[in-house]
Write an enzyme that holds these catalytic residues in place. Sequence first.
Site, mmCIF file in Angstrom:
data_model
loop_
_atom_site.group_PDB
_atom_site.id
_atom_site.type_symbol
_atom_site.label_atom_id
_atom_site.label_comp_id
_atom_site.label_asym_id
_atom_site.label_seq_id
_atom_site.Cartn_x
_atom_site.Cartn_y
_atom_site.Cartn_z
ATOM 1 N N ASP A 1 20.139 46.035 15.300
ATOM 2 C CA ASP A 1 20.070 47.419 15.758
ATOM 3 C C ASP A 1 19.985 47.414 17.279
ATOM 4 O O ASP A 1 19.117 46.742 17.854
ATOM 5 C CB ASP A 1 18.849 48.122 15.170
ATOM 6 C CG ASP A 1 18.986 48.377 13.675
ATOM 7 O OD1 ASP A 1 20.015 47.983 13.098
ATOM 8 O OD2 ASP A 1 18.057 48.974 13.096
ATOM 9 N N ASP B 1 21.878 58.375 4.719
ATOM 10 C CA ASP B 1 20.489 58.132 5.090
ATOM 11 C C ASP B 1 19.663 59.294 4.562
ATOM 12 O O ASP B 1 20.007 60.462 4.792
ATOM 13 C CB ASP B 1 20.343 58.047 6.607
ATOM 14 C CG ASP B 1 21.326 57.049 7.223
ATOM 15 O OD1 ASP B 1 21.643 56.052 6.546
ATOM 16 O OD2 ASP B 1 21.775 57.278 8.358
#
Length: 239
Positions: free
Chosen positions: A8, A129
Site C-alpha cells: 500500500d 470495499d
Amino acid sequence: MILYPAIDLKDGQAVRLLRGEMSAATVFNDDPAAQARVFADAGAEWLHLVDLNGAFAGRPVNGAAVEAILAATDLPAQLGGGIRDMATIESWLAKGLTRVILGTVAVENPALVREAARAFPGQVAVGLDARGGKVATKGWAEETEEEVTDLARRFEDAGIAAIVYTDIDRDGAMGGPNVAATEALARSVSVPVIASGGVSSLGDLARLKETGVIAGAISGRALYDGALDLSEALALLAG
C-alpha cells in the site's frame, strides 16, 4: 488459492493503514521496490498494489513508486486506487500492470467497468470495499447504501477477471478475515473472489482455502509484522 502480498503506497512509501484511516498509517518500507523484491525472493506469485493517495485524489499519485515496483520484479501485479477513467486504465496496462482494480467507478460509472473489461479481457477487476455489507467509495471515505452482493451480481456478465472484496473493519486490524461474508459473496457470483482485510495467520488462510470457493487472499500488515511467514503461507496454499 493465490496469496497476494500487499504494498500500500502513501507518499511514496509502503505503509499499512488501520481500518482505512489515512491518519493511522504505519510506514514499513520507504523503498517499495525493495519490498517488492523481498516478496518476489520469498516466492510470491503476484503483487497487490494500492495507491492510497490516489484513492482519495481520484487520480494516480504514487505513479513513480508503482513504476519502480514494476521495474524491480517480473511478478504480475494488480493495482487499485485513483483509476477512474479509460485513459488511466490504458496507461497503467501499457506500463506493465497485469490488472487494474476499479472500485469507486464501479459504483459511480459501471459503464466504464464494462467498457474496460471488453477492451482489456482478463485485465480488469472490481474492488468492492464494505462496512457492514454496504459498499464504501473514494478511499473508503464515503459510504453508500449499495449491498456488496447486489453490486457484484451486476458485473457478472461484464467479463471482469475478479472481485477483490475488502471488509474495511477487518483491514489492518490483525483480527482475521470475514470468512463467512467472503464465502457468501463467492458462492453468489461466478466471478473469482479475492479476500482482503484481516488475513493475518496461516489459520486464516486455511479457513479461506477450506471454503473451496475463494480464489485468492491479500495480506499486508501480517507479512510486515512477521505474524505470517510468506514462504510458509505459500507452501500451505500449494499443498
